[in-house]
Design a protein around this motif. Sequence first.
Motif, PDB file in Angstrom:
ATOM      1  N   LEU A  97       0.810  -1.214   0.000  1.00 45.86           N
ATOM      2  CA  LEU A  97       0.000   0.000   0.000  1.00 45.86           C
ATOM      3  C   LEU A  97       0.843   1.263   0.000  1.00 45.86           C
ATOM      4  N   SER A  98       2.119   1.166   0.398  1.00 51.31           N
ATOM      5  CA  SER A  98       2.974   2.349   0.363  1.00 51.31           C
ATOM      6  C   SER A  98       3.300   2.761  -1.066  1.00 51.31           C
ATOM      7  N   THR A  99       3.062   1.866  -2.028  1.00 47.80           N
ATOM      8  CA  THR A  99       3.327   2.177  -3.437  1.00 47.80           C
ATOM      9  C   THR A  99       2.064   2.590  -4.186  1.00 47.80           C
ATOM     10  N   MET A 100       0.917   2.611  -3.488  1.00 47.59           N
ATOM     11  CA  MET A 100      -0.356   2.906  -4.145  1.00 47.59           C
ATOM     12  C   MET A 100      -0.972   4.190  -3.611  1.00 47.59           C
ATOM     13  N   THR A 101      -1.645   4.902  -4.495  1.00 45.71           N
ATOM     14  CA  THR A 101      -2.475   6.021  -4.045  1.00 45.71           C
ATOM     15  C   THR A 101      -3.786   5.431  -3.543  1.00 45.71           C
ATOM     16  N   GLU A 102      -4.547   6.237  -2.840  1.00 49.51           N
ATOM     17  CA  GLU A 102      -5.845   5.764  -2.365  1.00 49.51           C
ATOM     18  C   GLU A 102      -6.734   5.363  -3.542  1.00 49.51           C
ATOM     19  N   THR A 103      -6.724   6.152  -4.589  1.00 48.18           N
ATOM     20  CA  THR A 103      -7.532   5.832  -5.770  1.00 48.18           C
ATOM     21  C   THR A 103      -7.109   4.495  -6.374  1.00 48.18           C
ATOM     22  N   GLN A 104      -5.808   4.265  -6.469  1.00 45.10           N
ATOM     23  CA  GLN A 104      -5.323   2.987  -6.997  1.00 45.10           C
ATOM     24  C   GLN A 104      -5.768   1.830  -6.102  1.00 45.10           C
ATOM     25  N   TRP A 105      -5.671   1.996  -4.788  1.00 42.34           N
ATOM     26  CA  TRP A 105      -6.096   0.956  -3.858  1.00 42.34           C
ATOM     27  C   TRP A 105      -7.596   0.675  -3.997  1.00 42.34           C
ATOM     28  N   LEU A 106      -8.392   1.724  -4.084  1.00 42.95           N
ATOM     29  CA  LEU A 106      -9.843   1.529  -4.192  1.00 42.95           C
ATOM     30  C   LEU A 106     -10.197   0.765  -5.458  1.00 42.95           C
ATOM     31  N   ASP A 107      -9.534   1.078  -6.560  1.00 39.68           N
ATOM     32  CA  ASP A 107      -9.763   0.353  -7.807  1.00 39.68           C
ATOM     33  C   ASP A 107      -9.272  -1.093  -7.686  1.00 39.68           C
ATOM     34  N   TYR A 108      -8.065  -1.271  -7.184  1.00 38.86           N
ATOM     35  CA  TYR A 108      -7.464  -2.600  -7.021  1.00 38.86           C
ATOM     36  C   TYR A 108      -8.324  -3.474  -6.110  1.00 38.86           C
ATOM     37  N   SER A 109      -8.710  -2.938  -4.948  1.00 39.40           N
ATOM     38  CA  SER A 109      -9.455  -3.739  -3.975  1.00 39.40           C
ATOM     39  C   SER A 109     -10.872  -4.053  -4.440  1.00 39.40           C
ATOM     40  N   ALA A 110     -11.453  -3.204  -5.268  1.00 43.41           N
ATOM     41  CA  ALA A 110     -12.796  -3.464  -5.798  1.00 43.41           C
ATOM     42  C   ALA A 110     -12.793  -4.623  -6.793  1.00 43.41           C
ATOM     43  N   LYS A 111     -11.643  -4.890  -7.402  1.00 45.97           N
ATOM     44  CA  LYS A 111     -11.528  -5.935  -8.428  1.00 45.97           C
ATOM     45  C   LYS A 111     -10.632  -7.087  -7.973  1.00 45.97           C
ATOM     46  N   LEU A 112     -10.261  -7.107  -6.706  1.00 47.57           N
ATOM     47  CA  LEU A 112      -9.268  -8.045  -6.189  1.00 47.57           C
ATOM     48  C   LEU A 112      -9.622  -9.506  -6.477  1.00 47.57           C
ATOM     49  N   ARG A 113      -8.708 -10.203  -7.108  1.00 43.24           N
ATOM     50  CA  ARG A 113      -8.814 -11.649  -7.368  1.00 43.24           C
ATOM     51  C   ARG A 113      -7.445 -12.235  -7.043  1.00 43.24           C
ATOM     52  N   THR A 114      -7.395 -13.086  -6.035  1.00 41.58           N
ATOM     53  CA  THR A 114      -6.131 -13.659  -5.602  1.00 41.58           C
ATOM     54  C   THR A 114      -6.238 -15.177  -5.542  1.00 41.58           C
ATOM     55  N   ARG A 115      -5.117 -15.805  -5.253  1.00 42.25           N
ATOM     56  CA  ARG A 115      -5.113 -17.249  -5.027  1.00 42.25           C
ATOM     57  C   ARG A 115      -5.541 -17.509  -3.581  1.00 42.25           C
ATOM     58  N   PRO A 116      -5.959 -18.753  -3.301  1.00 41.49           N
ATOM     59  CA  PRO A 116      -6.262 -19.094  -1.902  1.00 41.49           C
ATOM     60  C   PRO A 116      -5.036 -18.870  -1.033  1.00 41.49           C
ATOM     61  N   LEU A 117      -5.182 -18.607   0.128  1.00 40.27           N
ATOM     62  CA  LEU A 117      -6.304 -18.610   1.042  1.00 40.27           C
ATOM     63  C   LEU A 117      -6.897 -17.224   1.235  1.00 40.27           C
ATOM     64  N   MET A 118      -6.440 -16.249   0.561  1.00 40.38           N
ATOM     65  CA  MET A 118      -6.930 -14.884   0.731  1.00 40.38           C
ATOM     66  C   MET A 118      -8.403 -14.805   0.363  1.00 40.38           C
ATOM     67  N   PRO A 119      -9.253 -14.359   1.317  1.00 42.99           N
ATOM     68  CA  PRO A 119     -10.683 -14.203   1.007  1.00 42.99           C
ATOM     69  C   PRO A 119     -10.943 -12.886   0.264  1.00 42.99           C
ATOM     70  N   ASP A 120     -10.517 -12.836  -0.988  1.00 43.18           N
ATOM     71  CA  ASP A 120     -10.645 -11.602  -1.776  1.00 43.18           C
ATOM     72  C   ASP A 120     -12.086 -11.128  -1.882  1.00 43.18           C
ATOM     73  N   PHE A 121     -13.019 -12.056  -1.837  1.00 43.52           N
ATOM     74  CA  PHE A 121     -14.438 -11.706  -1.917  1.00 43.52           C
ATOM     75  C   PHE A 121     -14.844 -10.812  -0.742  1.00 43.52           C
ATOM     76  N   ALA A 122     -14.226 -11.009   0.421  1.00 45.18           N
ATOM     77  CA  ALA A 122     -14.565 -10.190   1.587  1.00 45.18           C
ATOM     78  C   ALA A 122     -14.149  -8.734   1.367  1.00 45.18           C
ATOM     79  N   ILE A 123     -12.992  -8.527   0.765  1.00 47.11           N
ATOM     80  CA  ILE A 123     -12.537  -7.161   0.472  1.00 47.11           C
ATOM     81  C   ILE A 123     -13.438  -6.537  -0.586  1.00 47.11           C
ATOM     82  N   ARG A 124     -13.723  -7.292  -1.645  1.00 40.74           N
ATOM     83  CA  ARG A 124     -14.583  -6.752  -2.714  1.00 40.74           C
ATOM     84  C   ARG A 124     -15.963  -6.374  -2.190  1.00 40.74           C
TER      85      ARG A 124
END
Length: 182
Positions: A97-124
Amino acid sequence: MKTIRSALAITALLSVAGCQQGEHAHQASSDHGAPAQKDLLARGEYLARTAGCNDCHTPGYAESQGAVDKAQWLVGSPLGFRGPWGTTYPTNLRLKLSTMTETQWLDYSAKLRTRPLMPDFAIRDMTLEDRRAIYQFVRSLGPAGQPAPDFIPPGQDPQPPYFDLVLPAAPPVAASASAGES
């Protein structure tokens, strides 16, 4: 001529007064914004605690039942999770997150798709304000730690420590009773 000078003097005084009032108004709105930022950081900390972010992204957090100094939070982990997808590692969120702006994070986290075990659906599924709060809180901690180990593709053995997540074998296909009756 005297009337024009008087009018100009009054205009100048009103302009100066307006500027000063504007400065005070801006200062008041900045002071008013401070509690909002404080509330946003508190919300982010609350979410990091209760949404399970620390469980994986903070070494020793689960084992110590949450008794890890906040200065050590969210620095990623060398503990891998190996399964049919390969071996994944919890990301160092403070570096990411230190490399991202808030806008970049909001876009990234809204579309987050990761490998298990990260519950990306919870963030989205979080609200925009909750994702903002997480971003602001993580950024307030500052960058720390090392990057997490890289993803290891399926079929390659990771170095310990890692959890080996083994799926049960599929049950044998039973012969259909109707197949013998035909």
